[in-house]
Design a protein around this motif. Structure first.
Motif, short mmCIF file in Angstrom:
data_model
loop_
_atom_site.label_atom_id
_atom_site.label_comp_id
_atom_site.label_asym_id
_atom_site.label_seq_id
_atom_site.Cartn_x
_atom_site.Cartn_y
_atom_site.Cartn_z
N SER A 4 38.22 39.10 -28.63
CA SER A 4 36.89 39.70 -28.62
C SER A 4 36.26 39.42 -29.98
O SER A 4 36.92 38.89 -30.88
CB SER A 4 36.97 41.22 -28.39
N ARG A 5 35.02 39.78 -30.15
CA ARG A 5 34.38 39.62 -31.46
C ARG A 5 34.70 40.80 -32.36
O ARG A 5 34.82 40.65 -33.57
CB ARG A 5 32.85 39.52 -31.29
N CYS A 6 34.83 41.99 -31.76
CA CYS A 6 34.92 43.22 -32.55
C CYS A 6 36.34 43.67 -32.85
O CYS A 6 36.54 44.57 -33.65
CB CYS A 6 34.20 44.34 -31.80
N CYS A 24 34.40 39.11 -23.77
CA CYS A 24 33.08 38.74 -24.29
C CYS A 24 33.08 37.43 -25.06
O CYS A 24 32.02 36.91 -25.38
CB CYS A 24 32.50 39.87 -25.13
N THR A 25 34.24 36.88 -25.35
CA THR A 25 34.25 35.56 -26.00
C THR A 25 33.96 34.47 -24.97
O THR A 25 33.61 33.35 -25.33
CB THR A 25 35.60 35.28 -26.68
N PRO A 30 27.93 40.81 -22.36
CA PRO A 30 29.04 41.71 -22.08
C PRO A 30 29.06 42.11 -20.60
O PRO A 30 28.03 42.00 -19.93
CB PRO A 30 28.75 42.93 -22.95
N CYS A 36 25.34 43.68 -26.91
CA CYS A 36 26.27 44.25 -27.89
C CYS A 36 25.87 43.67 -29.25
O CYS A 36 25.91 42.45 -29.43
CB CYS A 36 27.71 43.89 -27.57
N LYS A 39 28.68 41.56 -30.91
CA LYS A 39 28.85 40.25 -30.26
C LYS A 39 27.73 39.30 -30.67
O LYS A 39 27.97 38.15 -31.07
CB LYS A 39 28.88 40.43 -28.73
N THR A 40 26.49 39.77 -30.58
CA THR A 40 25.34 38.94 -30.92
C THR A 40 25.39 38.49 -32.37
O THR A 40 25.23 37.30 -32.68
CB THR A 40 24.03 39.72 -30.68
N CYS A 42 27.93 38.34 -34.50
CA CYS A 42 29.08 37.48 -34.77
C CYS A 42 28.85 36.05 -34.26
O CYS A 42 29.11 35.07 -34.96
CB CYS A 42 30.29 38.11 -34.08
N GLU A 43 28.31 35.95 -33.05
CA GLU A 43 28.08 34.64 -32.47
C GLU A 43 26.94 33.90 -33.17
O GLU A 43 27.02 32.69 -33.38
CB GLU A 43 27.82 34.78 -30.96
N HIS A 49 35.38 35.86 -34.67
CA HIS A 49 35.48 37.32 -34.60
C HIS A 49 35.07 37.88 -35.96
O HIS A 49 34.96 37.13 -36.94
CB HIS A 49 36.92 37.75 -34.24
#
Ligand code: SF4
Ligand code: SF4
Length: 85
Positions: A4-6, A24-25, A30, A36, A39-40, A42-43, A49
């Motif tokens: 996941s990112r978190c 979510c990766t 999500p 999220c 997520k947003t 980080c990407e 992550h």
């Protein structure tokens, strides 16, 4: 391998199949179809992550889920472990 990112460990989530979540990766959005922030962010920054981010743990990452009663320490520790690999 990060899931996941978190820092959530999606592989061991018991609700995964029930809510049709692939993680979510992999998913563009999500599983709940909303947004999220973690997520947003980080990407957009190009990290796999949050543990890779020089600002880790930012306020958003550190406080996510706290108001719902989740202990963020578990996620943050997971991000640190992924970052060490
Ligand atoms: S809270 Fe956000 S970053 Fe964490 S697993 Fe869910 S969609 Fe991914
Ligand atoms: S630690 Fe915070 S700033 Fe860094 S990618 Fe994650 S959400 Fe974004």
């Amino acid at each position: 391998m990060f899931e996941s990112r978190c820092g959530v460990c999606c592989g061991s989530c018991e609700r995964k199949e029930k809510v049709k979540c692939l993680g979510c990766t992999i998913m563009e959005k999500p599983f709940w179809g909303g947004d999220c922030g973690v997520k947003t962010c980080c990407e957009e920054k190009g990290w796999d992550h949050c543990g890779e981010c020089p600002d880790f743990p930012c306020q958003m990452e550190a406080n996510m889920g706290v108001e719902m009663g989740f202990d963020p320490a578990v996620r943050l520790e997971q991000c640190r472990k992924w970052a060490e690999k």
